[in-house]
Every structure is written in C-alpha cells, then in structure tokens.
Write an enzyme that holds these catalytic residues in place. Structure first.
Site, PDB file in Angstrom:
ATOM      1  N   HIS A  88       0.831  -1.203   0.000  1.00  0.00           N
ATOM      2  CA  HIS A  88       0.000   0.000   0.000  1.00  0.00           C
ATOM      3  C   HIS A  88       0.863   1.250   0.000  1.00  0.00           C
ATOM      4  O   HIS A  88       2.002   1.256   0.490  1.00  0.00           O
ATOM      5  CB  HIS A  88      -0.989  -0.011   1.169  1.00  0.00           C
ATOM      6  CG  HIS A  88      -0.384  -0.020   2.534  1.00  0.00           C
ATOM      7  ND1 HIS A  88       0.032   1.126   3.175  1.00  0.00           N
ATOM      8  CD2 HIS A  88      -0.136  -1.025   3.413  1.00  0.00           C
ATOM      9  CE1 HIS A  88       0.504   0.831   4.373  1.00  0.00           C
ATOM     10  NE2 HIS A  88       0.420  -0.478   4.551  1.00  0.00           N
TER      11      HIS A  88
ATOM     12  N   ASP B 250      -0.363   4.428   1.098  1.00  0.00           N
ATOM     13  CA  ASP B 250      -0.730   5.391   2.136  1.00  0.00           C
ATOM     14  C   ASP B 250      -0.014   5.074   3.445  1.00  0.00           C
ATOM     15  O   ASP B 250       0.464   3.959   3.659  1.00  0.00           O
ATOM     16  CB  ASP B 250      -2.251   5.427   2.342  1.00  0.00           C
ATOM     17  CG  ASP B 250      -2.837   4.071   2.736  1.00  0.00           C
ATOM     18  OD1 ASP B 250      -2.303   3.030   2.289  1.00  0.00           O
ATOM     19  OD2 ASP B 250      -3.821   4.037   3.489  1.00  0.00           O
TER      20      ASP B 250
ATOM     21  N   ASP C 266       6.256   0.665   7.170  1.00  0.00           N
ATOM     22  CA  ASP C 266       4.833   0.408   6.874  1.00  0.00           C
ATOM     23  C   ASP C 266       4.318   1.382   5.824  1.00  0.00           C
ATOM     24  O   ASP C 266       3.686   2.374   6.149  1.00  0.00           O
ATOM     25  CB  ASP C 266       4.018   0.531   8.163  1.00  0.00           C
ATOM     26  CG  ASP C 266       2.560   0.121   7.994  1.00  0.00           C
ATOM     27  OD1 ASP C 266       2.241  -0.550   6.988  1.00  0.00           O
ATOM     28  OD2 ASP C 266       1.754   0.475   8.856  1.00  0.00           O
TER      29      ASP C 266
ATOM     30  N   GLU D 191      -5.172   1.510   2.432  1.00  0.00           N
ATOM     31  CA  GLU D 191      -5.061   0.356   3.329  1.00  0.00           C
ATOM     32  C   GLU D 191      -5.156   0.767   4.787  1.00  0.00           C
ATOM     33  O   GLU D 191      -5.648  -0.006   5.621  1.00  0.00           O
ATOM     34  CB  GLU D 191      -3.731  -0.361   3.069  1.00  0.00           C
ATOM     35  CG  GLU D 191      -3.613  -1.742   3.717  1.00  0.00           C
ATOM     36  CD  GLU D 191      -3.104  -1.715   5.156  1.00  0.00           C
ATOM     37  OE1 GLU D 191      -3.192  -2.753   5.840  1.00  0.00           O
ATOM     38  OE2 GLU D 191      -2.611  -0.645   5.595  1.00  0.00           O
ATOM     39  N   GLU D 192      -4.703   1.980   5.097  1.00  0.00           N
ATOM     40  CA  GLU D 192      -4.683   2.417   6.491  1.00  0.00           C
ATOM     41  C   GLU D 192      -6.043   2.906   6.985  1.00  0.00           C
ATOM     42  O   GLU D 192      -6.157   3.379   8.113  1.00  0.00           O
ATOM     43  CB  GLU D 192      -3.633   3.526   6.685  1.00  0.00           C
ATOM     44  CG  GLU D 192      -2.201   3.089   6.444  1.00  0.00           C
ATOM     45  CD  GLU D 192      -1.676   2.125   7.504  1.00  0.00           C
ATOM     46  OE1 GLU D 192      -2.448   1.751   8.407  1.00  0.00           O
ATOM     47  OE2 GLU D 192      -0.496   1.741   7.421  1.00  0.00           O
TER      48      GLU D 192
END
Length: 443
Positions: free
Chosen positions: A90, A92, A122, A156-157
């Site tokens: 991802h 974001d 991340d 995704e977050e």
C-alpha cells in the site's frame, strides 16, 4: 525477456542502490491517510508507475475516487500453466506529528546507514523492494516461473474501499490466475535477547471488527436524578468489554507457530496449557501471544456537549479482532457484554484469514530467507491486525506476509509500525531485495 535459469546469480548492484533511493523518495511523498477519505495517493502512484514504465513494464492506474490511485502491472512468467502470484503493497501511511520526531517524518533522510520517515517500515520499504526487483529483472532479462502481478494500493490504512476493496470488486480481471499473494509484515528479524534470531512468516490474520456502540437515555439537567443516563450505560458496557478475558482459541497457524518456536528451545509444546507454554518461551512469546484469543479494546468515547446537561445519546468505538472460526463467538460475546441498554454495530468488518504452512509457496519463502540468513529460524505466525490480503481473499487469493528485512539486535521493528521515528536500515533493504528476488524467481 529471456527465461532466467541461474538460481545462484546475484541481485544486481543497481537494485541495491535503487531500493534505498526509492524508499527515501516515496517517504518524501506525503500520503498521510487520516481516514474519512482524507488522503491523496496519486503522486506516489504516479511515481511507482513511472519507475515500472521506465523498465518496460506497463502499469495501469485506477481510481474509485479522484486522487485515490492504485497501480497494477503484470510480469509474464515462463510457465503458462502455472498459477499467478500477487505481490502487493500500500502507498498510504498513518499520520505523523513532526514535533515528536527526531527528523521530519517526510524527509526520507538517509543518516548513518538508516532511512528515516513515515512509511519506512509500513510499508514504502516493501513498495521500493518490489520496484527494485522488477527493474532488476528487466535489466538482466530475468523471467519468473509464474506470472507476477504487482499492485500498489490506496487506502489500506483506513477502510481499503478506495484501494484493494475497489480493485477486488471492480477490477478482478487484472488478477486473473492469481491464487496466492505476498505483502507486508513477515520475514523480518525477531531477536529473542538470548542470541537466537527468528524470521516469522505470516500465514494468517485475525479478522477486523471495529465497533460502534450507542447508548440512549433520557436527556436532562445535570443536577437531577436520572436513572436513564446514556453516559452511565455506555461507560458500564465499555468497562465490561475492556475488562473481558477472552478464552483461548488456537488456529492451525498459531498451533504451528507455538510448536515450531517451542522446538527451537527444546521445549515440549503443551497446547493444553498455552499460558504456561508462553511463559517458557520468554520474549519469543511476543510472536504469538496476541493471536491466541479474540480481543476488544475500547479506543474512543463521544458524549455530551456541556457539563450540566445529561445527553440523550453516548457513543463509543472499540477495536475488536477475532480469530478464524471465532467470529460467531465474538458476536455473541459482544451481545452479552453490551447488554440490553447499548446497541452495537460493525463500523468496519473484514474476515479472518488462514494460509497453509505446508504449501510449496511457504517452503520457497522459508528457503529464500534461510539462504541469506542461515543462522535464523523461520517460523509461521498469525498477524494480530490485518492487511490488504483480506480484500484480495475475495478473489480466492491466499495471502502471506513476506516483506523480508534483516534487522540488528535492539531494532524493535514491530514498535515502529505507526510509531515515532519510524526508520529502516539500508542493509535491511539490501537483504530484502535479495530475498524477495530469490523467492519470486522460484515461486
């Protein structure tokens, strides 16, 4: 590209330079996802698409909402009869408060052999690894055995509605033939403090159950007796939920994790007394202790507008997680804990996942890690949280967590997820590219 057949060939030196540069440059692109649609991944998506296009790999850019951009590309494999493999990351990141950091969180600063910034673990590091490997293949004429589908996703977050959910629901054809996928949160070094190194590969995820609790009562003056106080009702329910002791529930992945970790220490894995077993495992218990039960943590409260006014409604939010096969128990328990005076609903729900640890793909991931970290113990584990693998599972894609990093002792990888001073060592990125390259070529 010509078929690549030499398994001993080294990853190109240029790829090692690129993974560091790409990580830094992606971090500099602020893709903070504050939830509620407040994010714009397009600049990072265009960056990733450009790097693929430079290597002759044709990217497709897709949006459900303007600015919330996803990138998908396919690298053709040498065996047309083989199932395709999805590799996804991802774009974001979660918010970062610059005043709390040693460096600006979107600087992408490279200092003392470490890349700093939000997304360093991340998961812009993995995005960079994917780009570096794909470009290295193009330069060297490498062709994987299976088709490799690359996806860089938005959102995704938060809910993933603009990202993997959108892709799975509206663009399934782009993932035709994909039966397995790999992404974040696996194959990183976990030091036990006694000289042992573990490399946990994720083969499961707890389900996501973000809850909204609503209590209603009789509004009134704060000085009056009120037996129908919505705040009191909500507070009682929140306390019951937060203090609830969930029973042990062992999934196949967690059973395998406990058994394999215990074997490293020469301990019998008594799965009838898991709490005692976890005590014996010491720090290594941290790889599994969050996934032997469901969980429910109150996180937000919202009630009232003035101290002398009793509100007619009070709201709370709870981060709930449930294991594969335990969702019915989770729902029934919440019904009991909230009681008759508080309603609850899923504000966001996603499935729990299980992946086999006896599959050829898992064996190849294990082998790739062991080739470059022969001193390490590769074990399966279940993620306590969730990833885009949940949404891609709608397409029948079995997901694993495999974003390899070789980390020095004292580097608390898991604490840096969403944490202050997020960073990743340059040597960890080099290791990751080599391992990911080796795995993907042979997968």
């Amino acid at each position: 590209m010509a078929e690549y057949t030499d398994p001993a060939a080294e990853t190109g030196a240029r790829a090692l330079d690129e993974v560091v540069r790409f990580t830094s440059e992606l971090i500099r692109i602020d893709t903070t996802n504050r939830g509620g649609g407040d994010c714009r991944e397009r600049p990072a998506a265009e960056y990733a698409a450009a790097r693929l296009a430079e290597a002759g790999i044709e990217p497709t850019l897709l949006e459900r909402t303007e600015g919330r951009t996803n990138v998908v590309a396919r690298i053709e494999g040498s065996d047309p009869s083989a199932d395709a493999l999805l590799v996804h990351g991802h774009l974001d990141v979660v918010p970062a408060e610059a005043a709390d950091w040693s460096v600006h969180p979107f600087s992408g600063e490279i200092r003392d052999g470490v890349v700093w910034g939000r997304g360093a673990v991340d998961m812009k590091n993995m995005d960079a690894m994917i780009l570096a490997v794909a470009r290295d293949w193009a330069r060297r004429g490498v062709r994987p055995r299976r088709d490799v589908v690359i996806a860089f996703t938005a959102d995704e977050e938060a809910s993933a509605e603009d990202g993997s959910g959108f892709l799975a629901d509206r663009h399934a054809a782009l993932f035709e033939g994909c039966t397995e996928g790999v992404s974040e949160s696996g194959a990183f070094t976990f030091h036990d403090g006694a000289g042992r190194q573990f490399y946990p590969i994720a083969a499961g995820e707890r389900g996501t159950g973000w809850l909204k609790l609503t209590a209603r009562g009789r509004a009134g003056h704060g000085s009056k007796v009120n037996g129908d106080n919505a705040v009191t009702r909500l507070a009682a329910a929140v306390t019951r939920i937060g203090e609830h002791a969930w029973p042990l529930r062992l999934t196949p992945t967690v059973r395998a994790a406990l058994t394999e970790i215990a074997a490293v220490y020469g301990i019998e894995a008594d799965l009838d007394d898991v709490d005692t077993l976890l005590d014996k495992l010491g720090p290594a218990a941290g790889l599994v202790e969050a996934t032997v039960r469901n969980s429910s943590n109150p996180t937000m409260l919202d009630a009232g507008y003035k101290v002398n006014v009793i509100p007619g409604e009070a709201v709370a939010h709870v981060d709930g997680r449930f294991l594969a096969g335990a969702e019915d128990e989770f729902r029934a328990t919440l019904d009991r804990l909230t009681g008759p005076d508080v309603d609850w609903e899923f504000a966001h729900r996603e499935v729990a996942l299980e992946a086999p640890v006896d599959s050829p793909t898992y064996a190849r991931m294990r082998s790739a890690v062991q080739e470059f970290a022969p001193e390490g113990h590769v074990v399966p584990y279940c993620m306590s949280g969730g990833t885009d693998a949940k949404q891609f599972s709608r397409l029948g894609i079995t997901g694993y967590g495999f974003a390899p990093l070789k980390l020095p002792e004292g580097f608390d990888y898991q604490a840096l997820f969403h944490g202050v001073d997020e960073r990743v060592p340059v040597e960890a990125l080099h290791f990751g590219v080599r391992v990911l390259d080796r795995f993907l070529r042979g997968a």
